[in-house]
Design a protein around this motif. Sequence first.
Motif, PDB file in Angstrom:
ATOM      1  N   GLY A 157      -0.944  14.933   1.452  1.00 22.08           N
ATOM      2  CA  GLY A 157      -2.543  15.337   0.967  1.00 22.08           C
ATOM      3  C   GLY A 157      -3.370  15.464   2.421  1.00 22.08           C
ATOM      4  N   ILE A 158      -4.731  15.464   1.903  1.00 22.11           N
ATOM      5  CA  ILE A 158      -5.708  15.597   3.117  1.00 22.11           C
ATOM      6  C   ILE A 158      -6.484  14.472   3.199  1.00 22.11           C
ATOM      7  CG2 ILE A 158      -7.277  16.968   1.791  1.00 22.11           C
ATOM      8  CD1 ILE A 158      -7.834  18.200   4.672  1.00 22.11           C
ATOM      9  N   ILE A 159      -6.843  13.754   4.221  1.00 24.82           N
ATOM     10  CA  ILE A 159      -7.840  12.736   4.248  1.00 24.82           C
ATOM     11  C   ILE A 159      -9.179  13.242   5.039  1.00 24.82           C
ATOM     12  CG2 ILE A 159      -8.313  10.741   5.282  1.00 24.82           C
ATOM     13  CD1 ILE A 159      -5.415   9.676   4.981  1.00 24.82           C
ATOM     14  N   LEU A 160     -10.141  13.102   4.337  1.00 25.22           N
ATOM     15  CA  LEU A 160     -11.446  13.809   5.013  1.00 25.22           C
ATOM     16  C   LEU A 160     -12.461  12.570   5.349  1.00 25.22           C
ATOM     17  CD1 LEU A 160     -12.471  16.092   1.826  1.00 25.22           C
ATOM     18  CD2 LEU A 160     -11.449  16.764   4.100  1.00 25.22           C
ATOM     19  N   ASP A 161     -12.930  12.993   6.586  1.00 22.19           N
ATOM     20  CA  ASP A 161     -13.738  11.849   7.358  1.00 22.19           C
ATOM     21  C   ASP A 161     -15.109  12.400   7.615  1.00 22.19           C
ATOM     22  OD1 ASP A 161     -15.025  10.487   9.684  1.00 22.19           O
ATOM     23  OD2 ASP A 161     -13.114   9.247   9.638  1.00 22.19           O
ATOM     24  N   SER A 162     -16.269  12.054   7.086  1.00 17.97           N
ATOM     25  CA  SER A 162     -17.522  12.891   7.262  1.00 17.97           C
ATOM     26  C   SER A 162     -17.569  13.005   8.886  1.00 17.97           C
ATOM     27  CB  SER A 162     -18.568  11.747   6.805  1.00 17.97           C
ATOM     28  OG  SER A 162     -18.867  10.863   7.274  1.00 17.97           O
ATOM     29  N   PHE A 163     -17.367  11.871   9.643  1.00 19.24           N
ATOM     30  CA  PHE A 163     -17.875  12.283  10.907  1.00 19.24           C
ATOM     31  C   PHE A 163     -17.205  13.338  11.607  1.00 19.24           C
ATOM     32  CE2 PHE A 163     -17.178  11.715  15.426  1.00 19.24           C
ATOM     33  CZ  PHE A 163     -18.694  11.245  16.105  1.00 19.24           C
ATOM     34  N   HIS A 164     -15.637  13.539  11.361  1.00 19.03           N
ATOM     35  CA  HIS A 164     -14.948  14.532  11.958  1.00 19.03           C
ATOM     36  C   HIS A 164     -15.436  15.954  11.636  1.00 19.03           C
ATOM     37  CE1 HIS A 164     -12.441  11.727  13.871  1.00 19.03           C
ATOM     38  NE2 HIS A 164     -11.749  11.271  12.871  1.00 19.03           N
ATOM     39  N   THR A 165     -15.799  16.023  10.521  1.00 20.62           N
ATOM     40  CA  THR A 165     -16.456  17.296   9.828  1.00 20.62           C
ATOM     41  C   THR A 165     -18.050  17.387  10.322  1.00 20.62           C
ATOM     42  OG1 THR A 165     -15.326  17.217   7.705  1.00 20.62           O
ATOM     43  CG2 THR A 165     -17.244  18.534   7.925  1.00 20.62           C
ATOM     44  N   THR A 192       0.691  -1.237   0.029  1.00 19.77           N
ATOM     45  CA  THR A 192       0.125   0.069   0.247  1.00 19.77           C
ATOM     46  C   THR A 192       0.889   1.194  -0.006  1.00 19.77           C
ATOM     47  OG1 THR A 192      -1.766   1.076   0.974  1.00 19.77           O
ATOM     48  CG2 THR A 192      -0.173   0.162   2.494  1.00 19.77           C
ATOM     49  N   ASP A 193       0.474   2.326  -0.600  1.00 22.75           N
ATOM     50  CA  ASP A 193       1.315   3.662  -0.674  1.00 22.75           C
ATOM     51  C   ASP A 193       0.702   4.687   0.146  1.00 22.75           C
ATOM     52  OD1 ASP A 193      -0.979   4.405  -2.079  1.00 22.75           O
ATOM     53  OD2 ASP A 193       0.167   5.224  -3.547  1.00 22.75           O
ATOM     54  N   LEU A 194      -0.212   4.188   0.826  1.00 22.95           N
ATOM     55  CA  LEU A 194      -0.999   5.552   1.762  1.00 22.95           C
ATOM     56  C   LEU A 194      -0.906   5.126   3.020  1.00 22.95           C
ATOM     57  CD1 LEU A 194      -2.364   8.250   1.461  1.00 22.95           C
ATOM     58  CD2 LEU A 194      -4.410   7.157   0.945  1.00 22.95           C
ATOM     59  N   MET A 195      -0.468   6.459   3.863  1.00 24.48           N
ATOM     60  CA  MET A 195      -0.701   6.106   5.446  1.00 24.48           C
ATOM     61  C   MET A 195      -1.550   7.461   5.928  1.00 24.48           C
ATOM     62  SD  MET A 195       2.110   5.536   8.396  1.00 24.48           S
ATOM     63  CE  MET A 195       2.957   7.083   8.175  1.00 24.48           C
ATOM     64  N   LEU A 196      -2.450   6.981   6.896  1.00 27.03           N
ATOM     65  CA  LEU A 196      -3.107   8.026   7.409  1.00 27.03           C
ATOM     66  C   LEU A 196      -2.464   8.591   8.440  1.00 27.03           C
ATOM     67  CD1 LEU A 196      -7.049   8.196   8.308  1.00 27.03           C
ATOM     68  CD2 LEU A 196      -5.482   8.484  10.188  1.00 27.03           C
ATOM     69  N   ILE A 197      -2.470   9.894   8.679  1.00 31.32           N
ATOM     70  CA  ILE A 197      -1.789  10.585  10.054  1.00 31.32           C
ATOM     71  C   ILE A 197      -2.865  11.405  10.581  1.00 31.32           C
ATOM     72  CG2 ILE A 197      -0.028  12.097  11.047  1.00 31.32           C
ATOM     73  CD1 ILE A 197       1.773  11.100   8.973  1.00 31.32           C
ATOM     74  N   PHE A 235      -6.706  12.357  -0.725  1.00 24.42           N
ATOM     75  CA  PHE A 235      -5.998  11.237  -1.010  1.00 24.42           C
ATOM     76  C   PHE A 235      -6.930   9.964  -0.762  1.00 24.42           C
ATOM     77  CE2 PHE A 235      -1.056  12.313  -0.336  1.00 24.42           C
ATOM     78  CZ  PHE A 235      -1.332  13.154  -1.643  1.00 24.42           C
ATOM     79  N   ILE A 236      -7.669  10.371   0.386  1.00 26.98           N
ATOM     80  CA  ILE A 236      -8.913   9.288   0.427  1.00 26.98           C
ATOM     81  C   ILE A 236      -9.837   9.774   1.269  1.00 26.98           C
ATOM     82  CG2 ILE A 236      -8.094   8.266   2.423  1.00 26.98           C
ATOM     83  CD1 ILE A 236      -8.768   5.644   1.365  1.00 26.98           C
ATOM     84  N   VAL A 237     -11.400   9.317   1.145  1.00 28.07           N
ATOM     85  CA  VAL A 237     -12.396   9.909   1.698  1.00 28.07           C
ATOM     86  C   VAL A 237     -12.829   8.788   2.817  1.00 28.07           C
ATOM     87  CG1 VAL A 237     -14.632  10.774   1.594  1.00 28.07           C
ATOM     88  CG2 VAL A 237     -13.023  11.733   0.000  1.00 28.07           C
ATOM     89  N   SER A 260     -11.825  11.874  -7.388  1.00 24.95           N
ATOM     90  CA  SER A 260     -12.103  10.188  -7.959  1.00 24.95           C
ATOM     91  C   SER A 260     -11.716   8.893  -7.233  1.00 24.95           C
ATOM     92  CB  SER A 260     -11.864  10.382  -9.712  1.00 24.95           C
ATOM     93  OG  SER A 260     -10.332  10.519  -9.482  1.00 24.95           O
ATOM     94  N   GLY A 261     -11.263   9.110  -6.172  1.00 26.72           N
ATOM     95  CA  GLY A 261     -10.489   8.017  -5.489  1.00 26.72           C
ATOM     96  C   GLY A 261     -11.459   7.283  -4.756  1.00 26.72           C
ATOM     97  N   PRO A 262     -10.896   6.393  -3.845  1.00 25.73           N
ATOM     98  CA  PRO A 262     -11.664   5.462  -3.030  1.00 25.73           C
ATOM     99  C   PRO A 262     -12.571   6.323  -2.267  1.00 25.73           C
ATOM    100  CG  PRO A 262      -9.331   4.718  -2.913  1.00 25.73           C
ATOM    101  CD  PRO A 262      -9.364   6.333  -3.698  1.00 25.73           C
ATOM    102  N   LEU A 263     -13.815   5.330  -1.965  1.00 19.74           N
ATOM    103  CA  LEU A 263     -14.698   5.684  -0.658  1.00 19.74           C
ATOM    104  C   LEU A 263     -14.711   4.774   0.220  1.00 19.74           C
ATOM    105  CD1 LEU A 263     -17.818   6.872  -2.870  1.00 19.74           C
ATOM    106  CD2 LEU A 263     -15.935   8.361  -2.048  1.00 19.74           C
ATOM    107  N   SER A 264     -14.344   5.073   1.218  1.00 22.62           N
ATOM    108  CA  SER A 264     -13.919   3.997   2.391  1.00 22.62           C
ATOM    109  C   SER A 264     -14.673   4.180   3.711  1.00 22.62           C
ATOM    110  CB  SER A 264     -12.516   4.043   2.748  1.00 22.62           C
ATOM    111  OG  SER A 264     -12.197   2.840   3.394  1.00 22.62           O
ATOM    112  N   LEU A 265     -15.193   3.243   4.314  1.00 23.82           N
ATOM    113  CA  LEU A 265     -15.808   3.093   5.318  1.00 23.82           C
ATOM    114  C   LEU A 265     -15.130   2.994   6.722  1.00 23.82           C
ATOM    115  CD1 LEU A 265     -19.066   1.139   4.508  1.00 23.82           C
ATOM    116  CD2 LEU A 265     -19.194   3.652   4.813  1.00 23.82           C
TER     117      LEU A 265
END
Length: 632
Positions: free
Chosen positions: A161-169, A93-98, A188-190, A233-238
């Motif tokens: 990049g940024i990672i967006l999370d619907s709950f946090h917003t 995998t090439d993406l890490m969440l911080i 980078f991912i939602v 246009s990237g992945p939508l993740s739960l």
Amino acid sequence: MRTSIATVSISGEFPEKLAAIAKAGFTGVEIFENDFLTYDASPREVKALAADHGLDITLFQPFRDFEGMPEPHRARAFERAGRKFDIMGELGTDLMLICSNVSPVSLGGIDRAAADFHELGELASRHGVRVGYEALAWGRHISDHRDAWEVVRRADHPNVGIILDSFHTLSRKIDPNSIRSIPGDKIFIVQLADAPLIDMDLLYWSRHFRNMPGEGDLPVVDFMRAVAATGYSGPLSLEIFNDQFRGGSARLLAEDGHRSLINLMDQVRRLEPDIRIEAPAMPERVQTEGVEFVEFTTAPEEKANLEALLATLGFDKTARHRNRDVDLYTQGDIRIVINTGGTGESFAGASYSIHGTNAYAFGLKVDDAQAALARAAALGAPTFAEPRKSGEVAVPAIQGVGNGVIYFLDGSTALASIWDNEFAPDATTAAGNTGLTRIDHLAQTTHYDEMLTWLLFYTSLFSTRRTPMVDVVDPGGLVRSQAIESVPSPRFRLTMNGADNRKTFAGKFLAEGFGTSIQHIAFATDDIFATAKALHARGFHALPISRNYYDDLEARFGLEPEFSDALREASILYDRDDNGEYFQIYSRTFGEGFFFEIVERRGAYGGYGAMNAPFRIAAQRRLAPPIGMPKE
């Protein structure tokens, strides 16, 4: 559409999770670090296991307490990151969440954080990976995606990049439209999650009460519309943290998750038609015109008891199927079907073998039956079909709660003529009309831990709205009840009752009926007092309600004694609100706890008499035989 889900979202051992995720239709998976650390396999073996299931590893997470740390913590953070990047290389995998820092020793400052991320971007680049920054709603210095984006913007590195999370917003009530100004290629991912509206600590709310999009109360559609408008246009993740889900079925939870994403993006596609995310094309949510029929399965030797009860309710036997042992009983616009032709080879026969006499199927009148079936299939609902005999129409159908069947009928020539073409008139009974006009609502009982599943099932398929959840107090425990109603007009109403244990009346029905779902049918009348009189004349035995109930009712609503006496004499329960009045009569129970209800709505009353449920349950329990005693 690239769909993903975090392993923390569902229950089970790591291989079980991956199998359930893949079977549900996801194309990717987020590896939650604790799941990886507790699984006794190398990163390369985990990579191979995911690949065997056809899953891309979309993200490795979480990496905590990184930015703005003083020395020596800062040096350790970079050292930790380097080690995690090595693991990511082996995982494939090439993406890490911080996630934003929550450490009490962390230092604030947008520029300080941006400098740390620029340096981390350089390290990530050498490892061939990327890092995404997520603003935790409870972050010490960064708790808003707008600030997280400013850090990323100032870091100015292609690997950051940024990672967006619907709950946090949405939990912080931040306007999601602020997302529209973020370039889509820097997202980078939602991550998506919903939640019920609860006033509590954000961290506790997040860790225990998240659920799938469409199962809660947050405006996730608005959030996703804003994301889609960026060109993302990237992945939508739960990413779901939920105590109830942790003990649930991995398969069902994964299916729920995939269905929630399909339904979400269908809504977004209709509102934001120029999005770059490839959302599946499907018919719109189904418009329902009401319940066309309810079908019971029973044995010939038990049919007489059900038939006798229907006769006291004023139903006439009006037709018999030309090819099958199936009878039709009608009154007003109500159709009740009794199927006694079930064998071990038929679904009706199998349902009777498992559950005994039960209402195992119902038909809904819809605008377009084939479109309804197509939408259900797109959402992953299992379709249902049985062999048809000569001259019979194959009615579109799916399986729903308790493996029951939902049929779709519309105004097309073939489906609209079923009652005339497949049934021959057979007026062998003449009970006499009691004023019942239509089916007001159906009530389905399920285990509480499956309740969100079935609410999502109905609301994603049909054009419906959910009413607020109600807690029904039963002497054996608590039952949660929530209704769905068709919109714009409530021609189709269904209440879902979730039972926690078998000590409640609803739980006993589930246990002794081995998962039967429809526990009662409510018929509407335009004059409950006239109907009560007609029912009494036909030998109907209403559920007796205690006198104490009526004494309290009179005092609570300030009823005239004559009115209160009339209610009591007919065993009618009463409720009212600012919009109207509600009247209820219940039958005594049949079989393992099934019963009928007769209701009258006056004015614009929109509820279901929830305040009367404890009194109804108490009366039913008083009449129930002791556990272990054979039923008549």
